[in-house]
Design a protein around this motif. Structure first.
Motif, PDB file in Angstrom:
ATOM      1  N   THR A   1     -71.530  -2.331  -1.870  1.00  8.52           N
ATOM      2  CA  THR A   1     -71.594  -1.667  -0.567  1.00  8.52           C
ATOM      3  C   THR A   1     -71.848  -0.187  -0.804  1.00  8.52           C
ATOM      4  O   THR A   1     -71.175   0.431  -1.633  1.00  8.52           O
ATOM      5  N   VAL A   2     -72.817   0.357  -0.078  1.00  9.55           N
ATOM      6  CA  VAL A   2     -73.174   1.770  -0.189  1.00  9.55           C
ATOM      7  C   VAL A   2     -73.173   2.363   1.215  1.00  9.55           C
ATOM      8  O   VAL A   2     -73.810   1.820   2.116  1.00  9.55           O
ATOM      9  N   THR A   3     -72.458   3.456   1.382  1.00  7.52           N
ATOM     10  CA  THR A   3     -72.465   4.174   2.651  1.00  7.52           C
ATOM     11  C   THR A   3     -73.215   5.480   2.430  1.00  7.52           C
ATOM     12  O   THR A   3     -72.935   6.208   1.481  1.00  7.52           O
ATOM     13  N   GLN A   4     -74.167   5.741   3.317  1.00 10.03           N
ATOM     14  CA  GLN A   4     -75.041   6.903   3.146  1.00 10.03           C
ATOM     15  C   GLN A   4     -75.202   7.638   4.468  1.00 10.03           C
ATOM     16  O   GLN A   4     -75.614   7.042   5.468  1.00 10.03           O
ATOM     17  N   ALA A   5     -74.885   8.917   4.471  1.00  3.96           N
ATOM     18  CA  ALA A   5     -75.185   9.783   5.611  1.00  3.96           C
ATOM     19  C   ALA A   5     -76.599  10.303   5.411  1.00  3.96           C
ATOM     20  O   ALA A   5     -76.955  10.745   4.316  1.00  3.96           O
ATOM     21  N   ILE A   6     -77.403  10.249   6.454  1.00  5.18           N
ATOM     22  CA  ILE A   6     -78.792  10.674   6.346  1.00  5.18           C
ATOM     23  C   ILE A   6     -78.925  12.035   7.023  1.00  5.18           C
ATOM     24  O   ILE A   6     -78.893  12.141   8.247  1.00  5.18           O
ATOM     25  N   GLU A   7     -79.060  13.043   6.207  1.00  2.69           N
ATOM     26  CA  GLU A   7     -79.082  14.430   6.675  1.00  2.69           C
ATOM     27  C   GLU A   7     -80.513  14.909   6.886  1.00  2.69           C
ATOM     28  O   GLU A   7     -81.464  14.346   6.339  1.00  2.69           O
ATOM     29  N   GLU A   8     -80.643  15.977   7.659  1.00  2.00           N
ATOM     30  CA  GLU A   8     -81.955  16.591   7.904  1.00  2.00           C
ATOM     31  C   GLU A   8     -82.656  16.911   6.580  1.00  2.00           C
ATOM     32  O   GLU A   8     -83.857  16.702   6.442  1.00  2.00           O
ATOM     33  N   ARG A   9     -81.903  17.431   5.632  1.00  2.00           N
ATOM     34  CA  ARG A   9     -82.451  17.794   4.321  1.00  2.00           C
ATOM     35  C   ARG A   9     -83.156  16.594   3.679  1.00  2.00           C
ATOM     36  O   ARG A   9     -84.252  16.717   3.145  1.00  2.00           O
ATOM     37  N   ASP A  10     -82.524  15.419   3.751  1.00  2.00           N
ATOM     38  CA  ASP A  10     -83.108  14.207   3.166  1.00  2.00           C
ATOM     39  C   ASP A  10     -84.441  13.873   3.832  1.00  2.00           C
ATOM     40  O   ASP A  10     -85.416  13.522   3.167  1.00  2.00           O
ATOM     41  N   ILE A  11     -84.469  13.992   5.135  1.00  2.00           N
ATOM     42  CA  ILE A  11     -85.676  13.656   5.890  1.00  2.00           C
ATOM     43  C   ILE A  11     -86.814  14.621   5.549  1.00  2.00           C
ATOM     44  O   ILE A  11     -87.941  14.201   5.281  1.00  2.00           O
ATOM     45  N   PHE A  12     -86.495  15.910   5.494  1.00  2.00           N
ATOM     46  CA  PHE A  12     -87.551  16.883   5.203  1.00  2.00           C
ATOM     47  C   PHE A  12     -88.019  16.820   3.750  1.00  2.00           C
ATOM     48  O   PHE A  12     -89.195  17.058   3.466  1.00  2.00           O
ATOM     49  N   LEU A  13     -87.141  16.465   2.834  1.00  2.00           N
ATOM     50  CA  LEU A  13     -87.586  16.248   1.450  1.00  2.00           C
ATOM     51  C   LEU A  13     -88.568  15.079   1.390  1.00  2.00           C
ATOM     52  O   LEU A  13     -89.616  15.165   0.746  1.00  2.00           O
ATOM     53  N   TYR A  14     -88.237  13.974   2.055  1.00  2.00           N
ATOM     54  CA  TYR A  14     -89.139  12.825   2.104  1.00  2.00           C
ATOM     55  C   TYR A  14     -90.491  13.231   2.713  1.00  2.00           C
ATOM     56  O   TYR A  14     -91.554  12.930   2.160  1.00  2.00           O
ATOM     57  N   LEU A  15     -90.434  13.898   3.856  1.00  2.00           N
ATOM     58  CA  LEU A  15     -91.672  14.275   4.542  1.00  2.00           C
ATOM     59  C   LEU A  15     -92.515  15.216   3.696  1.00  2.00           C
ATOM     60  O   LEU A  15     -93.739  15.114   3.679  1.00  2.00           O
ATOM     61  N   GLY A  16     -91.871  16.121   2.965  1.00  2.00           N
ATOM     62  CA  GLY A  16     -92.599  17.028   2.094  1.00  2.00           C
ATOM     63  C   GLY A  16     -93.277  16.300   0.946  1.00  2.00           C
ATOM     64  O   GLY A  16     -94.403  16.632   0.570  1.00  2.00           O
ATOM     65  N   LEU A  17     -92.600  15.309   0.403  1.00  2.00           N
ATOM     66  CA  LEU A  17     -93.179  14.545  -0.708  1.00  2.00           C
ATOM     67  C   LEU A  17     -94.347  13.673  -0.280  1.00  2.00           C
ATOM     68  O   LEU A  17     -95.300  13.486  -1.019  1.00  2.00           O
ATOM     69  N   THR A  18     -94.265  13.132   0.933  1.00  2.00           N
ATOM     70  CA  THR A  18     -95.280  12.174   1.375  1.00  2.00           C
ATOM     71  C   THR A  18     -96.343  12.788   2.271  1.00  2.00           C
ATOM     72  O   THR A  18     -97.326  12.125   2.592  1.00  2.00           O
ATOM     73  N   ASN A  19     -96.124  14.027   2.718  1.00  2.00           N
ATOM     74  CA  ASN A  19     -97.033  14.684   3.647  1.00  2.00           C
ATOM     75  C   ASN A  19     -97.160  13.888   4.951  1.00  2.00           C
ATOM     76  O   ASN A  19     -98.209  13.861   5.585  1.00  2.00           O
ATOM     77  N   ASP A  20     -96.089  13.213   5.328  1.00  2.00           N
ATOM     78  CA  ASP A  20     -96.051  12.443   6.575  1.00  2.00           C
ATOM     79  C   ASP A  20     -95.693  13.398   7.701  1.00  2.00           C
ATOM     80  O   ASP A  20     -94.616  13.997   7.688  1.00  2.00           O
ATOM     81  N   ASN A  21     -96.569  13.576   8.653  1.00  2.00           N
ATOM     82  CA  ASN A  21     -96.310  14.530   9.734  1.00  2.00           C
ATOM     83  C   ASN A  21     -96.149  13.861  11.094  1.00  2.00           C
ATOM     84  O   ASN A  21     -96.463  14.451  12.124  1.00  2.00           O
TER      85      ASN A  21
END
Length: 148
Positions: free
Chosen positions: A21-41
């Motif tokens: 079992t893994v509990t994960q809070a998804i923070e803004e930082r995580d989202i923007f790191l992903y978007l920066g890596l993938t160039n998903d806009n």
């Protein structure tokens, strides 16, 4: 300096019923790191005003980021270091908003000795205990170092 990683669970040690079992809070930082890596806009992921005009009403977490959380847990814990994912099937049931905390439940449902693969079923729920995704991931567990 190299870091020595232990080998995860091998075909000889993993068994049906193993779980994690893994509990994960998804923070803004995580989202923007992903978007920066993938160039998903996609503005649905970042623009509050845009998202408010959609059925979602709020910005949502990219689905591939959720997939990354699952594959990371497989690589780190079950089976662990040395694992190789060979197939992923994910059903995204409900959108996940920024700042959400999810609990991912991993269960080994099949150990195929002949093919040297394990099947892991995953369910994720939000804090309201609403299912947000179901997944089945086929994994080649790690093998020990080849002997000479």
């Amino acid at each position: 300096m190299s870091v020595a990683y232990p080998i995860g669970k091998t075909m000889a040690t993993i068994k049906e019923g193993d779980s994690l079992t893994v509990t994960q809070a998804i923070e803004e930082r995580d989202i923007f790191l992903y978007l920066g890596l993938t160039n998903d806009n996609n503005p649905l992921f970042t623009q509050t005003d845009y998202a408010a005009q959609t059925d979602y009403q709020q910005t949502v977490v990219p689905q591939i980021l959720l997939t990354g959380i699952m594959t990371s847990a497989i690589s780190k814990h079950l089976p662990g270091p040395g694992s190789n994912i060979v197939n992923i099937s994910v059903n995204f049931i409900r959108s996940v908003q920024h700042g959400a905390t999810l609990t991912f439940s991993f269960n080994v449902i099949r150990v195929d000795q002949a093919r040297e693969l394990v099947t892991i079923a995953i369910a994720a729920e939000n804090v309201k205990q609403q299912r947000v995704l179901d997944a089945v991931i086929l994994v080649a567990p790690p093998k020990g170092a080849a002997t000479k």
